[in-house]
Design a protein around this motif. Sequence first.
Motif, PDB file in Angstrom:
ATOM      1  N   ALA A 117      -5.840   2.229   4.489  1.00  0.00           N
ATOM      2  CA  ALA A 117      -6.228   1.362   3.763  1.00  0.00           C
ATOM      3  C   ALA A 117      -6.180  -0.202   3.700  1.00  0.00           C
ATOM      4  O   ALA A 117      -6.958  -1.174   3.166  1.00  0.00           O
ATOM      5  CB  ALA A 117      -5.446   1.286   2.227  1.00  0.00           C
ATOM      6  N   ALA A 152      -1.499   4.493   3.861  1.00  0.00           N
ATOM      7  CA  ALA A 152      -1.618   3.109   3.646  1.00  0.00           C
ATOM      8  C   ALA A 152      -2.229   2.339   4.847  1.00  0.00           C
ATOM      9  O   ALA A 152      -2.776   1.269   4.572  1.00  0.00           O
ATOM     10  CB  ALA A 152      -0.026   2.712   3.609  1.00  0.00           C
ATOM     11  N   ALA A 170       0.874  -1.216  -0.009  1.00  0.00           N
ATOM     12  CA  ALA A 170      -0.050  -0.013  -0.044  1.00  0.00           C
ATOM     13  C   ALA A 170       0.915   1.047   0.134  1.00  0.00           C
ATOM     14  O   ALA A 170       0.461   2.231  -0.787  1.00  0.00           O
ATOM     15  CB  ALA A 170      -1.104  -0.172   1.250  1.00  0.00           C
TER      16      ALA A 170
END
Length: 210
Positions: free
Chosen positions: A206, A203, A20
Amino acid sequence: MKLYMVPLAPNPTKVMLYIAERELFGPKLGIEQIVVNTVKGRHREPEHIARNPFAKLPVLELKTGEFLIESLSIIQYLEHQFPEGGILPEDPLARARALELERIIELQVTIPMGQFAHATNSPLGRPAEPERAAAIKANLPPAMNYLESKLDDGRHMLTGGRASIADFTLQSALQFLRFVKADLLEDYPNLQAWDARFRNTPAAKAVLKW
């Protein structure tokens, strides 16, 4: 390429965070992420044993049909295959330091935290072992104090301004602790602040579920 993973487990989470973060600052890596349901025992089925004889996750399936079965090896392979926007420093000493810190966290913090989680409120249904949990917690301060001191200079992440493999490894362990409703950061204000910063990154948002 395909990454076989399970979202909660620390080692897959480490690689998922890495992917990510890389895709925020570099090219798309084109990795399909496939969940292997460990609660239902899918990691022990012949199909997965063919990928990894140790029945572990993550596994990276390459375009050649070959497999990488260790999280750090997967990350280092991706660093070499996709050098643009890579996370590991190019300077040999800085690179060694970054990998050294990741290994310290993995061996001295992540593994004990996983053992602590299973000894307190195991998601696999293992019986609680309060004495073992207490012993694990008692052995953590040297490593935790070392990490706490790394943040004394006000750095944003563990190795500087950008998230590193060390950050991914530590955060993957902390997510596992959050899932079992445990907290081992209460005596470490720098790490608490780092934890809040990291979990607010794109990141982390996510990837992290807990």
